[in-house]
Motif scaffolding. Structure first.
Motif, PDB file in Angstrom:
ATOM      1  N   GLY A 161      44.168  27.251  19.102  1.00  0.00           N
ATOM      2  CA  GLY A 161      43.625  27.899  19.877  1.00  0.00           C
ATOM      3  C   GLY A 161      44.376  29.134  20.318  1.00  0.00           C
ATOM      4  O   GLY A 161      45.528  29.203  20.041  1.00  0.00           O
ATOM      5  N   ARG A 162      43.545  30.012  20.822  1.00  0.00           N
ATOM      6  CA  ARG A 162      44.326  31.352  21.473  1.00  0.00           C
ATOM      7  C   ARG A 162      44.534  31.303  23.085  1.00  0.00           C
ATOM      8  O   ARG A 162      45.381  32.103  23.447  1.00  0.00           O
ATOM      9  N   ARG A 163      43.721  30.593  23.676  1.00  0.00           N
ATOM     10  CA  ARG A 163      43.850  30.633  24.925  1.00  0.00           C
ATOM     11  C   ARG A 163      43.673  29.244  25.634  1.00  0.00           C
ATOM     12  O   ARG A 163      42.768  28.580  25.393  1.00  0.00           O
ATOM     13  N   VAL A 164      44.951  28.733  26.033  1.00  0.00           N
ATOM     14  CA  VAL A 164      45.122  27.390  26.091  1.00  0.00           C
ATOM     15  C   VAL A 164      45.264  26.793  27.521  1.00  0.00           C
ATOM     16  O   VAL A 164      46.304  27.526  28.263  1.00  0.00           O
ATOM     17  N   VAL A 188      47.372  29.636  29.771  1.00  0.00           N
ATOM     18  CA  VAL A 188      46.827  30.095  30.918  1.00  0.00           C
ATOM     19  C   VAL A 188      47.282  29.114  32.248  1.00  0.00           C
ATOM     20  O   VAL A 188      47.250  29.385  33.165  1.00  0.00           O
ATOM     21  N   GLY A 189      47.757  27.955  31.836  1.00  0.00           N
ATOM     22  CA  GLY A 189      48.464  27.074  33.008  1.00  0.00           C
ATOM     23  C   GLY A 189      48.767  25.734  32.333  1.00  0.00           C
ATOM     24  O   GLY A 189      48.075  25.175  31.319  1.00  0.00           O
ATOM     25  N   VAL A 190      49.385  25.135  33.154  1.00  0.00           N
ATOM     26  CA  VAL A 190      49.769  23.453  32.953  1.00  0.00           C
ATOM     27  C   VAL A 190      49.270  22.841  34.186  1.00  0.00           C
ATOM     28  O   VAL A 190      49.848  23.250  35.277  1.00  0.00           O
ATOM     29  N   VAL A 191      48.340  22.102  33.996  1.00  0.00           N
ATOM     30  CA  VAL A 191      47.851  21.400  35.325  1.00  0.00           C
ATOM     31  C   VAL A 191      48.217  19.934  35.465  1.00  0.00           C
ATOM     32  O   VAL A 191      48.288  19.221  34.481  1.00  0.00           O
ATOM     33  N   VAL A 254      38.400  28.266  34.942  1.00  0.00           N
ATOM     34  CA  VAL A 254      39.533  28.996  34.137  1.00  0.00           C
ATOM     35  C   VAL A 254      39.117  29.250  32.912  1.00  0.00           C
ATOM     36  O   VAL A 254      38.626  28.212  32.122  1.00  0.00           O
ATOM     37  N   GLU A 255      39.155  30.480  32.463  1.00  0.00           N
ATOM     38  CA  GLU A 255      38.732  30.587  30.955  1.00  0.00           C
ATOM     39  C   GLU A 255      39.740  30.243  29.862  1.00  0.00           C
ATOM     40  O   GLU A 255      40.923  30.593  29.964  1.00  0.00           O
ATOM     41  N   CYS A 256      39.258  29.538  28.980  1.00  0.00           N
ATOM     42  CA  CYS A 256      40.227  29.049  27.892  1.00  0.00           C
ATOM     43  C   CYS A 256      39.423  28.715  26.781  1.00  0.00           C
ATOM     44  O   CYS A 256      38.049  28.447  26.778  1.00  0.00           O
ATOM     45  N   ASP A 257      39.977  28.660  25.524  1.00  0.00           N
ATOM     46  CA  ASP A 257      39.214  28.326  24.353  1.00  0.00           C
ATOM     47  C   ASP A 257      39.568  26.754  23.930  1.00  0.00           C
ATOM     48  O   ASP A 257      39.257  26.159  22.859  1.00  0.00           O
ATOM     49  N   THR A 258      40.815  26.359  24.557  1.00  0.00           N
ATOM     50  CA  THR A 258      41.499  25.070  24.062  1.00  0.00           C
ATOM     51  C   THR A 258      41.869  24.073  25.250  1.00  0.00           C
ATOM     52  O   THR A 258      42.647  24.822  26.127  1.00  0.00           O
TER      53      THR A 258
END
Length: 424
Positions: A161-164, A188-191, A254-258
């Motif tokens: 993916g591109r936005r993880v 975008v982040g680690v939760v 949060v927007e992401c594709d993965t």
């Protein structure tokens, strides 16, 4: 590699990861007839997909990547003359008698039962999936476990993916986040649900801070959305309180594709559970004595099938310990019954391994604490042992040697050693 399968064996090792390879090599080096069975098409377990360094410092005395570490052990297995059966599944181990076990094997080249005097079970662990940690929402593409993402990138050269967004700040989660960043993806982040990181401080710095990856503590992902495209489009996060309960009104998207789930591992216990081995609810693995023998005589466990290790070095070390235990079992006709000393977790400690101590030998004790503690005082009450440590964390296995005399002291004092951790 040799591939003879026929005939009775002294030892059958189930699993070709670091623990299984170390166990098979050590057993063969002691003169035993060994068959190593693994479900993969090559030895190494997860090591071939771990291309980052950090392996082997304790066990081999040098820092290697995962594939390099695997190759070192695979070469040792070959040099020791271990027979090998790959692409093979072990659905069952039968206890026939004290001296005889049957290992059922299914593979393209051989299907049947292999008779053996001892079994070393080193089948590793599985990853927790999204539903085990309460991530609901749409069933869409783009949700992977950390191991799946690693395999796609490091074995097959595919960027998932591109936005993880990564769920879980253990060492694996942070390393995977860095791996995506190195490939040009936006992380975008680690939760992390806990109020502190789940992995080593050096990985917080080297994997997250050095790449400007946000670490969201005291948060959890509650849902994945993406029905419009059939793939992940966003994730729903919520803040949690000190009791890990959702705080109403704190939901964000949060927007992401993965979404990559790195929520820990679970020992693979189906075969041992069906065999009748007692399972420790704290570790998720079997209860063992100081030879790493389970409650089924002649069946031993090592590596992540025994207890989830943060260092591959410890898994390999446990493999060798199990091999030495199996050799003793075969030589003496069994591990002698003894007045076992129980080792159990106490204040501030989550788990301890092994659970039974004989007092006949020095033994490495592995334990995990329940929370981070600075200036820690580790007490092994009953054995009269205390160790001072600068800091202990749940993510890092604590490894302490108990001397035989210290265990014998516990026999006099009530046949119990309790591991406790205090601050200051």
């Amino acid at each position: 590699m040799r591939s003879r399968v026929e005939g009775r064996r002294d030892v059958v090792v189930v699993g070709g990861g670091p623990a299984g390879m170390a166990a098979a090599a050590r057993a063969a080096e002691m003169g035993l007839d060994v068959l190593l069975v693994d479900e993969g098409r090559r030895l190494g377990g997860i090591l071939p997909q771990c291309i980052h360094p950090g392996f082997g410092v304790h066990y081999l005395g040098e820092e290697l990547t995962g594939p390099e570490f695997a190759q070192r052990l695979a070469s040792r297995v070959e040099d020791a003359g271990v027979d090998l059966l790959l692409d093979a599944h072990v659905p069952e181990v039968r206890w026939i008698s004290h001296a005889e076990k049957g290992v059922r094997v299914l593979s393209p080249g051989f299907s049947g039962e292999v008779r053996t005097g001892a079994v070393i079970y080193a089948a590793g662990a599985r990853e927790r999936h999204r539903f085990e940690i309460g991530i609901l929402g749409d069933r869409v593409a783009g949700v992977y476990t950390a191991g799946e993402a690693q395999t796609m990138m490091d074995v097959y050269g595919i960027l998932p993916g591109r936005r993880v967004l990564v769920v879980g700040s253990g060492d694996v989660g942070m390393i995977v986040a860095r791996r995506f960043a190195l490939e040009g993806a936006e992380v975008v982040g680690v939760v992390e649900i806990m109020p502190y990181p789940g992995g080593l401080t050096r990985n917080v710095v080297q994997c997250l801070e050095d790449f400007d990856i946000p670490l969201l503590l005291s948060h959890r992902v509650v849902a994945v959305r993406g029905r419009g495209r059939g793939r992940v489009e966003r994730a729903v996060l919520v803040r949690v309180d000190e009791g890990l309960r959702d705080v109403p009104g704190t939901e964000t998207e949060v927007e992401c594709d993965t979404v990559v789930v790195s929520a820990g591992l679970v020992p693979r216990m189906e075969v041992l559970r069906e065999l009748g081995a007692l399972i420790d609810q704290a570790t998720g693995g079997p209860m063992v004595n100081d030879r790493l023998e389970t409650t089924v005589p002649g069946v031993f466990a090592a590596g992540n099938a025994l207890v989830i290790n943060d260092l591959v070095d410890h898994a390999a070390e446990q493999g060798e310990q199990a091999a030495e235990g199996a050799a003793e079992f075969l030589r003496r006709g069994g591990i002698p019954a003894t007045d076992w000393v129980k080792l159990r977790p106490g204040e501030g400690v989550k788990l301890t391994v092994p659970q039974l101590l004989s007092g006949e030998r020095d033994v490495w004790v592995y334990l995990r604490v329940a929370r981070p503690v600075r200036n820690a005082r580790l007490s092994l009450r009953g054995a009269g042992k205390e160790v001072r440590l600068p800091v202990v964390r749940p993510a890092e296995m604590v490894r302490v040697k108990l001397m035989a005399g210290e265990v014998r002291r516990a026999k006099v004092g009530g046949r119990e050693v309790v591991a406790e951790v205090y601050g200051g």
